[in-house]
Enzyme design. Structure first.
Site: not given
Length: 253
Positions: A154, A220, A232
């Site tokens: 991320s 995602d 995600h």
């Protein structure tokens, strides 16, 4: 942060999955911390203590016995956690460290959790890249035989992008010194926000592209512009981590 509105489909979905998110720039940045306690084998802080020596809460530790160079290991994983996770390797980095150690039974493997805020405004990625780059430079100087596997999840993927010289419009940080590029054997990232710009590491970095592998689950919202927030959070349990470890081990030879 999403607020509650009775007729908001997006809000109902966020409440259903229990996700806290911040809307930044082009897309929604999911906070992995909101789901950490629901992932099998992981605690609310996103850690899984006690396996392969990765029990320290700050995410640093050795996955195998240290080599004859004292504190130097043959391989070091340098990993940046996702937005909102507490300091440490995080929900993706910890199982990756375990898997990498398992793939390299004849080599000593250590890990380092990049020290940065992982703030929801995403601007901490630049300082995180600086910490990653400076740490690699310090270890490389002290341990001339150590090779590195670097990566992030991320916002941690953005940290990695900046560290390998890919510019980020919202923040800036130091890149890994060019003379150490060969010491980085592999780059693995998960849910990379760079994908929202329809770009990849391979497109942006001739140096690191051939030794990089990116994972972006279908749907995602952070890397693919989808609306499946659960996608995600799925990297620790959908085979991506094991595939990344195998890829990195192959690059290490």
């Amino acid at each position: 942060m999403f607020t509650h509105r009775r007729r908001s489909r997006k809000t109902r979905r966020a409440v259903l999955f229990g996700i806290s998110a911040a809307v930044v720039g082009a897309g929604a940045i999911v906070t992995p911390q909101a789901f950490a306690g629901t992932l099998p084998g992981f605690g609310r802080d996103g850690t899984r203590a006690g396996f392969f020596g990765f029990g320290n809460r700050n995410g640093s530790g050795s996955g195998a016995a240290a080599d004859s160079g004292g504190d130097c290991s043959d391989v070091q994983l340098v990993f940046a956690r996702g937005t909102g996770e507490p300091q440490g390797l995080g929900i993706v980095g910890r199982p990756l460290a375990q898997a990498l150690a398992s793939e390299l039974p004849d080599q000593s493997v250590s890990s380092f959790a990049v020290v940065y805020a992982a703030a929801s405004n995403q601007r901490s990625a630049g300082p995180g890249a600086t910490n990653m780059s400076q740490h690699i430079a310090e270890v490389a100087a002290d341990c001339p035989q150590t090779r590195f596997v670097i990566g992030g999840y991320s916002q941690g993927a953005s940290v990695t992008d900046i560290a390998i010289g890919i510019r980020n419009a919202g923040t800036a940080g130091e890149a890994i010194p060019e003379n150490l590029n060969d010491r980085v054997a592999a780059v693995v990232v998960f849910g990379n926000p760079l994908g929202l710009r329809r770009q990849t590491i391979a497109q942006n970095s001739p140096e690191f592209g051939p030794k990089a592998k990116e994972f972006c689950n279908t749907g995602d919202p952070v890397c693919g512009g989808g609306n499946n927030f659960a996608a995600h959070l799925a990297y620790p349990r959908n085979g991506s981590v094991q595939e990344a470890a195998e890829f990195a081990a192959g690059k290490l030879g």
